[in-house]
Write an enzyme that holds these catalytic residues in place. Structure first.
Site, short mmCIF file in Angstrom:
data_model
loop_
_atom_site.label_atom_id
_atom_site.label_comp_id
_atom_site.label_asym_id
_atom_site.label_seq_id
_atom_site.Cartn_x
_atom_site.Cartn_y
_atom_site.Cartn_z
N GLU A 54 79.06 21.46 26.92
CA GLU A 54 79.90 22.55 27.41
C GLU A 54 80.32 23.41 26.22
O GLU A 54 80.90 22.91 25.27
CB GLU A 54 81.12 22.00 28.13
CG GLU A 54 80.77 21.22 29.39
CD GLU A 54 81.99 20.68 30.10
OE1 GLU A 54 82.58 21.44 30.89
OE2 GLU A 54 82.35 19.52 29.85
N HIS A 102 69.34 28.19 18.06
CA HIS A 102 69.03 27.65 16.73
C HIS A 102 70.28 27.05 16.10
O HIS A 102 70.26 25.90 15.62
CB HIS A 102 68.47 28.78 15.87
CG HIS A 102 68.10 28.41 14.48
ND1 HIS A 102 66.80 28.45 14.01
CD2 HIS A 102 68.86 28.01 13.41
CE1 HIS A 102 66.79 28.09 12.74
NE2 HIS A 102 68.03 27.82 12.35
N GLU A 103 71.39 27.81 16.08
CA GLU A 103 72.60 27.32 15.43
C GLU A 103 73.21 26.14 16.17
O GLU A 103 73.70 25.18 15.56
CB GLU A 103 73.62 28.45 15.29
CG GLU A 103 73.12 29.66 14.50
CD GLU A 103 72.54 29.31 13.14
OE1 GLU A 103 72.95 28.29 12.54
OE2 GLU A 103 71.66 30.06 12.67
N CYS A 110 81.38 13.42 23.30
CA CYS A 110 81.82 14.54 24.14
C CYS A 110 80.71 15.07 25.05
O CYS A 110 81.00 15.76 26.03
CB CYS A 110 82.38 15.66 23.28
SG CYS A 110 81.17 16.48 22.21
N HIS A 162 71.53 22.94 15.18
CA HIS A 162 72.01 22.36 13.92
C HIS A 162 73.19 21.44 14.19
O HIS A 162 73.29 20.35 13.60
CB HIS A 162 72.42 23.47 12.96
CG HIS A 162 71.28 24.12 12.23
ND1 HIS A 162 70.23 23.40 11.68
CD2 HIS A 162 71.03 25.43 11.95
CE1 HIS A 162 69.39 24.24 11.10
NE2 HIS A 162 69.84 25.47 11.26
N HIS A 167 65.64 22.46 9.95
CA HIS A 167 64.63 23.52 10.04
C HIS A 167 63.24 22.92 10.11
O HIS A 167 62.95 21.89 9.48
CB HIS A 167 64.74 24.46 8.84
CG HIS A 167 65.91 25.38 8.90
ND1 HIS A 167 66.51 25.91 7.78
CD2 HIS A 167 66.60 25.87 9.96
CE1 HIS A 167 67.52 26.68 8.14
NE2 HIS A 167 67.59 26.68 9.46
N ASP A 224 82.85 21.27 24.29
CA ASP A 224 82.26 20.41 23.27
C ASP A 224 81.87 21.16 22.02
O ASP A 224 81.74 20.57 20.95
CB ASP A 224 81.00 19.72 23.83
CG ASP A 224 81.25 19.03 25.15
OD1 ASP A 224 82.31 18.40 25.29
OD2 ASP A 224 80.39 19.12 26.04
#
Length: 479
Positions: free
Chosen positions: A196, A329-330, A385, A333, A339, A280
């Site tokens: 979430e 993408h972020e 979470c 991470h 990557h 989350d």
């Protein structure tokens, strides 16, 4: 039952070779003009919805007829979804808009197993779809009193800035021991995770969109609708829990330094946002031009941490899909994904989501490496979470078979005479039935282990049913 609307689109398609037009995505060359027209009425007795649960559109691309099948993304918003903005005197204003009858869809092209689609049907059709390995964009044309739409490829959008755009994450974080073989990683729908998220829109975005909050909301909704498709392949549902717009001023110091802004945003989330909205993960969307080629930054392997389960994304393109890929993408991470390197693949010739350089032609797929790294992190760290499944927003009423609704106590929502897996009186699965639908479901039984359920893309391997699920598990190997 999921209400089905069959819509045929009568398309007069006219390729404009060498001409150009200004669309929301920018200046576009070489496009096709199409005119959607609804020809089929609703089924007799069906209840009219503003936006139908399921729609099909027929049209031509490059002279070839295609059928676009769309299903409303019912998991797009959480049940307690909220929106926050601020008054000129600084008061926080929180609303809980009704989002059940929204206009955001995902889907596929009929008879193209590798196709996908992410479409907004709010004001015409806007979004993108993949057909035979090629990605096309579609959006209404800016012509008064006209149903004209443009269909085009991203490569035909004129680029204002050809400089490389990059994620600011470096590869020097502390690593953990990876699993030895991809075959050790077996993921199924029973292990589904639910993320979430809250999107925070800073004041530079408000200025960029001239204070038009409806336009900002539509931009964010379209992005989330796109990334939900990407994360399905990781067995992670993405749900939008909240949207906060800093309508009057920034609540942190948003700098051109991505590192400083990320740190400030994480601290603000821990002391403020996390106490107001159940979520989350939070992502800051900014129009600030970050230093150098950086257009995004996030903490790695930080999911559920109050200060570090965050990222920042620059609104760097007029093409929504490209900003959405940066957001995906972020967020990855935060889920422990690094990557991609040279050996990683999401299909022959494709640039995957986790490339350190954001490629304009990037597909909205994660690589085999990303899949393994994500679930290696989840299995080892078990971030708590994302375990809880959010409440559904479906209508709840007394279960009645064939009444067009999926209600509490029912396994099925269609007239059960149409499906041999169900008892018409109870709308429950017949004794012995294992499934209702899915690429690995056949007449209520799981298909045999080893049955191909998804053909390979390029040099990848085929995906196979495992004999214990109706879903088609992703093959962790690659060519």
């Amino acid at each position: 039952m999921i209400q089905v609307l069959l819509v045929t689109i009568c398309l007069a398609a006219f390729p404009y070779q060498g001409s150009s037009i200004i669309l929301e995505s920018g200046k576009v060359n070489d496009y096709e003009v199409v005119y959607p027209q609804r020809l089929a009425p609703l089924p007799e007795g069906a209840v009219q919805q503003k936006y139908e649960d399921t729609m099909q559109y027929e049209f031509k691309v490059n002279g070839e007829p295609v059928v676009l099948h769309l299903e409303k993304n019912k998991g797009l918003f959480s049940k307690d979804y909220s929106e926050i903005h601020y008054s000129p005197d600084g008061r926080r204003i929180t609303t809980h808009p009704l989002v059940e009858d929204h206009c955001y869809y995902r889907g596929h092209i009929r008879n193209d197993a590798d196709s996908t689609a992410s479409i907004s049907a709010c004001h015409g059709l806007k979004g993108h779809f993949k057909l035979r390995g090629e990605t096309y964009l579609i959006e209404p044309m800016k012509i008064s009193n006209s149903e004209a739409h443009a269909v085009y490829k991203y490569e035909n959008v004129e680029k204002e800035d050809e400089a490389h755009k990059m994620c600011g994450v470096t590869q020097n974080w502390e690593s953990y021991e990876p699993i030895k073989k991809a075959s050790q990683l077996i993921v199924s729908t029973e292990q589904q995770r639910y993320m979430e998220i809250v999107i925070v829109v800073d004041h530079s975005m408000v200025k960029k969109y001239n204070g038009d909050s409806d336009k900002i909301k539509a931009w964010v909704y379209e992005m989330i609708n796109t990334i939900t498709e990407s994360y399905r392949y990781l067995y992670i549902d993405i749900i939008l829990s909240g949207l906060e717009i800093w309508s009057e001023k920034d609540l942190i110091n948003v700098e051109t330094s991505a590192e400083n802004t990320l740190k400030s945003f994480g601290e603000w989330r821990a002391k403020d946002l996390i106490h107001r909205i159940s979520h989350d993960n939070a992502q800051l969307l900014t129009a600030t031009d970050l230093d150098g080629p950086t257009i995004g930054l996030a903490y790695v392997a930080s999911m559920c941490d109050p200060k570090r389960s965050v990222g920042i994304v620059q609104d760097h393109s007029s093409v929504n899909r490209l900003v959405a890929i940066t957001l995906a993408h972020e967020m990855a991470h935060n889920l422990g994904v690094r990557h991609d390197e040279g050996s990683c693949s999401c299909g022959s010739g494709y640039t995957c989501i986790m490339s350190p350089v954001i490629n304009p032609d990037a597909m909205k797929y994660f690589s085999d490496c990303s899949y393994i790294q994500c679930w290696d992190y989840i299995m080892k760290e078990n971030p708590p979470c994302i375990l809880n499944k959010p409440l559904r927003t479906d209508t709840v009423s007394t279960p009645v078979s064939g009444n067009e609704l999926l209600e509490a106590g029912k396994d099925y929502d269609r007239d059960s005479s149409a499906n041999p897996c169900y008892d018409a009186a109870t709308c429950k699965l017949n004794q012995g039935a294992q499934c209702t639908a899915g690429p690995c479901c056949d007449q209520g039984r799981f298909k045999e282990e080893g049955t191909i359920c998804r053909r390979a893309r390029g040099d990848d391997l085929d995906d196979y049913c495992n004999g214990i699920s109706a879903d088609c598990p992703r093959n962790p190997y690659h060519a």
